[in-house]
Structures are given as C-alpha cells and as structure tokens.
Design a protein around this motif. Structure first.
Motif, PDB file in Angstrom:
ATOM      1  N   PRO A  64     -48.609  40.776   8.527  1.00  0.00           N
ATOM      2  CA  PRO A  64     -47.625  41.599   9.251  1.00  0.00           C
ATOM      3  C   PRO A  64     -47.307  41.058  10.638  1.00  0.00           C
ATOM      4  N   TYR A  65     -48.294  40.430  11.297  1.00  0.00           N
ATOM      5  CA  TYR A  65     -48.052  39.873  12.632  1.00  0.00           C
ATOM      6  C   TYR A  65     -47.011  38.758  12.570  1.00  0.00           C
ATOM      7  N   PHE A  66     -47.187  37.811  11.641  1.00  0.00           N
ATOM      8  CA  PHE A  66     -46.224  36.717  11.515  1.00  0.00           C
ATOM      9  C   PHE A  66     -44.860  37.227  11.077  1.00  0.00           C
ATOM     10  N   LYS A  67     -44.855  38.252  10.232  1.00  0.00           N
ATOM     11  CA  LYS A  67     -43.587  38.818   9.791  1.00  0.00           C
ATOM     12  C   LYS A  67     -42.831  39.432  10.952  1.00  0.00           C
ATOM     13  N   SER A  68     -43.544  40.178  11.819  1.00  0.00           N
ATOM     14  CA  SER A  68     -42.884  40.787  12.977  1.00  0.00           C
ATOM     15  C   SER A  68     -42.396  39.731  13.960  1.00  0.00           C
ATOM     16  N   LYS A  69     -43.176  38.655  14.140  1.00  0.00           N
ATOM     17  CA  LYS A  69     -42.766  37.583  15.036  1.00  0.00           C
ATOM     18  C   LYS A  69     -41.503  36.889  14.520  1.00  0.00           C
ATOM     19  N   MET A  70     -41.455  36.610  13.229  1.00  0.00           N
ATOM     20  CA  MET A  70     -40.283  35.951  12.665  1.00  0.00           C
ATOM     21  C   MET A  70     -39.065  36.875  12.714  1.00  0.00           C
ATOM     22  N   GLU A  71     -39.302  38.157  12.536  1.00  0.00           N
ATOM     23  CA  GLU A  71     -38.183  39.100  12.614  1.00  0.00           C
ATOM     24  C   GLU A  71     -37.611  39.165  14.024  1.00  0.00           C
ATOM     25  N   SER A  72     -38.488  39.216  15.040  1.00  0.00           N
ATOM     26  CA  SER A  72     -37.999  39.215  16.423  1.00  0.00           C
ATOM     27  C   SER A  72     -37.295  37.914  16.763  1.00  0.00           C
ATOM     28  N   LEU A  73     -37.806  36.779  16.254  1.00  0.00           N
ATOM     29  CA  LEU A  73     -37.145  35.499  16.483  1.00  0.00           C
ATOM     30  C   LEU A  73     -35.777  35.463  15.819  1.00  0.00           C
ATOM     31  N   GLN A 108     -32.217  34.982  17.786  1.00  0.00           N
ATOM     32  CA  GLN A 108     -31.295  33.906  17.438  1.00  0.00           C
ATOM     33  C   GLN A 108     -29.945  34.462  16.993  1.00  0.00           C
ATOM     34  N   ARG A 109     -29.969  35.554  16.247  1.00  0.00           N
ATOM     35  CA  ARG A 109     -28.715  36.152  15.802  1.00  0.00           C
ATOM     36  C   ARG A 109     -27.924  36.712  16.985  1.00  0.00           C
ATOM     37  N   GLY A 110     -28.629  37.311  17.962  1.00  0.00           N
ATOM     38  CA  GLY A 110     -27.943  37.808  19.151  1.00  0.00           C
ATOM     39  C   GLY A 110     -27.306  36.690  19.955  1.00  0.00           C
ATOM     40  N   SER A 111     -28.018  35.556  20.105  1.00  0.00           N
ATOM     41  CA  SER A 111     -27.442  34.430  20.840  1.00  0.00           C
ATOM     42  C   SER A 111     -26.247  33.837  20.113  1.00  0.00           C
ATOM     43  N   MET A 112     -26.293  33.830  18.763  1.00  0.00           N
ATOM     44  CA  MET A 112     -25.158  33.329  18.002  1.00  0.00           C
ATOM     45  C   MET A 112     -23.947  34.241  18.155  1.00  0.00           C
ATOM     46  N   LEU A 113     -24.173  35.546  18.160  1.00  0.00           N
ATOM     47  CA  LEU A 113     -23.069  36.486  18.355  1.00  0.00           C
ATOM     48  C   LEU A 113     -22.481  36.354  19.750  1.00  0.00           C
ATOM     49  N   GLN A 114     -23.337  36.171  20.761  1.00  0.00           N
ATOM     50  CA  GLN A 114     -22.836  35.965  22.124  1.00  0.00           C
ATOM     51  C   GLN A 114     -22.023  34.688  22.224  1.00  0.00           C
ATOM     52  N   ALA A 115     -22.482  33.637  21.561  1.00  0.00           N
ATOM     53  CA  ALA A 115     -21.742  32.386  21.593  1.00  0.00           C
ATOM     54  C   ALA A 115     -20.392  32.526  20.898  1.00  0.00           C
ATOM     55  N   ALA A 116     -20.357  33.327  19.804  1.00  0.00           N
ATOM     56  CA  ALA A 116     -19.092  33.520  19.086  1.00  0.00           C
ATOM     57  C   ALA A 116     -18.112  34.388  19.877  1.00  0.00           C
ATOM     58  N   LEU A 117     -18.636  35.329  20.661  1.00  0.00           N
ATOM     59  CA  LEU A 117     -17.762  36.239  21.397  1.00  0.00           C
ATOM     60  C   LEU A 117     -17.312  35.667  22.733  1.00  0.00           C
ATOM     61  N   TRP A 118     -18.256  35.071  23.499  1.00  0.00           N
ATOM     62  CA  TRP A 118     -17.951  34.645  24.863  1.00  0.00           C
ATOM     63  C   TRP A 118     -17.984  33.125  25.045  1.00  0.00           C
ATOM     64  N   GLY A 119     -18.330  32.401  24.010  1.00  0.00           N
ATOM     65  CA  GLY A 119     -18.379  30.962  24.162  1.00  0.00           C
ATOM     66  C   GLY A 119     -19.781  30.470  24.430  1.00  0.00           C
ATOM     67  N   ARG A 120     -19.997  29.212  24.228  1.00  0.00           N
ATOM     68  CA  ARG A 120     -21.328  28.646  24.352  1.00  0.00           C
ATOM     69  C   ARG A 120     -21.833  28.696  25.786  1.00  0.00           C
ATOM     70  N   GLY A 121     -20.935  28.432  26.750  1.00  0.00           N
ATOM     71  CA  GLY A 121     -21.382  28.411  28.136  1.00  0.00           C
ATOM     72  C   GLY A 121     -21.830  29.770  28.613  1.00  0.00           C
ATOM     73  N   ASP A 122     -21.011  30.821  28.285  1.00  0.00           N
ATOM     74  CA  ASP A 122     -21.379  32.160  28.720  1.00  0.00           C
ATOM     75  C   ASP A 122     -22.637  32.652  28.040  1.00  0.00           C
ATOM     76  N   SER A 123     -22.790  32.303  26.757  1.00  0.00           N
ATOM     77  CA  SER A 123     -23.988  32.757  26.050  1.00  0.00           C
ATOM     78  C   SER A 123     -25.234  32.125  26.626  1.00  0.00           C
ATOM     79  N   ASP A 124     -25.108  30.854  27.065  1.00  0.00           N
ATOM     80  CA  ASP A 124     -26.271  30.222  27.672  1.00  0.00           C
ATOM     81  C   ASP A 124     -26.602  30.871  29.014  1.00  0.00           C
ATOM     82  N   MET A 125     -25.570  31.290  29.726  1.00  0.00           N
ATOM     83  CA  MET A 125     -25.835  31.935  31.009  1.00  0.00           C
ATOM     84  C   MET A 125     -26.441  33.309  30.817  1.00  0.00           C
ATOM     85  N   LEU A 126     -26.064  33.985  29.696  1.00  0.00           N
ATOM     86  CA  LEU A 126     -26.599  35.319  29.453  1.00  0.00           C
ATOM     87  C   LEU A 126     -27.978  35.292  28.830  1.00  0.00           C
TER      88      LEU A 126
END
Length: 265
Positions: free
Chosen positions: A2-11, A15-33
C-alpha cells in the motif's frame, strides 16, 4: 505494497497536474508554477553534480507516472479475480499478496472454536496451579489473573462499544455545533402602521375599489410608495407631477415612487 501504491498514485497526480498546466498555460508558465521544478533549478545553480542526475529522475518519474494506470488496472483486475475465485472455492488465497506469502484465509469451524476455548481454559487452570507464596499473595495473584482474563475475554466487545460511543459523541457534538453555527431564523417583523390621513388631504372612500382622486372604479391601478395608497395610474401620475406629494397623507413624493400594480384586490 500500500505504501508504494500511494506513492505512485501521488506521483501520477503530480505529473498529470503538471501536464494539464503545460497544456493550459504553456511549458514556461507550468515550469514557473511547479514548485518542485523551481527547487531543482535552484539546486542546478548551486550544485552541478546534482543537476546531471536531474534529467534521469524526471524521465524516471514520467515513466512511472505513465505506467501507473496499467499497474493499477492490473492490480485491481488480479484482486477481483482472486476474490471471485475465492468465493467460488477455486483457490484458497484471497489476494495476490497472500498467494505470494502462501497464507490461506478461511473461516474457523465450530469444532476449532471449541478446541481453542478448551485450550485457553486448560492454560488458565495451569497458570492458577503455578501460584506460589502465602495465601494472601496467592489471592492477590488470582484476582490479578481474573481481571486480566476478563479484560481479554471482553476486549473485542469493549472495543466495539468504545467505537460506537466515540462515533455517537462525535455526531452529538457535530450536530450541536451545527445548531450553534446555523443562523437564527427570526419571525418576520410586523407590518408598519398605516399612515394617517392628513386633515387637508383627500378623504378615503368607503369602497376600496374606488380611486380617491376621480371617485371612480380604479383602472390601471398604481400605488405611491411613500404611503401605500392605491389610485388610478393616470390620476396619481398627474397629481404627483403637479403637487409633488401624496394626495392623502400630503407626504412629499415624486413620480419615481409610483409603482404599477398588476393584481388589484
């Protein structure tokens, strides 16, 4: 597991949040956020050795985040298959982890429960026979053992009762807090008193459907907000436009305070 499962889920979520930020605001803004990436950029300036391993860590995180949905689906599918086969008596293992460590989960029979109870009784009798010392010391030891065995016998029921009591108290205080925090509902205030008819004003007719100005049945009714009396719209409009007051109470009024009525009583 369960520990590894929770860690992979949070990861995966990160990663999905950063991809959504990059798709919405661009790569530069997502890196800044992204706070993690900002921290790694600072570490790149401070330590060049750590910056060399940064691309590998990013690629590893991206690979694990991409594999997580398949790993999660495989794990859930295997768990469901094992549970179904266990219900159908096709296997003695309830979960894949139990199969790996070779642990069988089964319900105890009545005979096994009786054997356990008799074995515990024999062990307790043996403990009583081992008591040594003067009579008062044996009595104290016997009382201590009785208290210990009684606590062990009723520990499960006591735990259930404690959980029930805790949940009941939690519900009680939560409902009390909601009652305290909820806004108090007051009864509607009584209507204001009816304005008095001025001595020099126009008297009110006995028939409530008659206009006080034209003494005819009201048509296209309208009221004046300063007093609340109802007239014909044309009558009250002409009167207020000329005298700037209510014809009954003689209170100052304007044309903007005339309100049309679409339902006349």
């Amino acid at each position: 597991m369960p520990y590894f499962k929770s860690k992979m889920e949070s990861l995966y979520i990160a990663q999905r949040g950063s991809m959504l930020q990059a798709a919405l605001w661009g790569r530069g803004d997502s890196d800044m956020l992204d706070i993690d990436e900002t921290a790694t950029r600072i570490s790149e300036v401070q330590e060049q050795d750590a910056s060399r391993s940064l691309p590998f860590i990013k690629k590893l995180k991206a690979f694990l985040a991409g594999c997580y949905p398949w790993i999660h689906a495989t794990h859930e599918g295997l768990s469901f298959t094992y549970q179904l086969l266990y219900l159908l008596d096709a296997t003695g293992f309830y979960a894949p982890a139990l199969h790996i460590i070779r642990v069988h989960v089964c319900r105890a029979t009545g005979q096994e429960l009786m054997d356990v109870s008799s074995r515990n009784a024999r062990n307790r009798i043996r403990e009583y026979e081992r008591l040594r010392g003067p009579p008062w010391l044996q009595t104290c030891q016997r009382v201590s053992l009785n208290m210990l065995y009684t606590t062990l016998d009723y520990a499960q029921n006591g735990l259930i009762a404690a959980v029930f009591f805790f949940k009941m108290m939690e519900w009680w205080y939560q409902s009390a807090e909601e009652r305290i925090s909820s806004p108090t509902v007051y009864p509607p205030p009584p209507p204001p008193p009816q304005p008095k008819v001025a001595e020099d004003g126009i008297p009110l007719p006995l028939d409530r459907t008659v206009c006080p100005l034209c003494s005819q049945k009201r048509t296209n009714p309208a009221l004046i907000s300063v007093s609340g009396f109802v007239f014909c719209y044309s009558c009250i409009f002409k009167y207020v436009s000329q005298y700037k007051r209510c014809p009954i109470t003689l209170m100052p009024a304007s044309v903007d305070q005339i309100r049309r009525l679409f339902h006349d009583v």
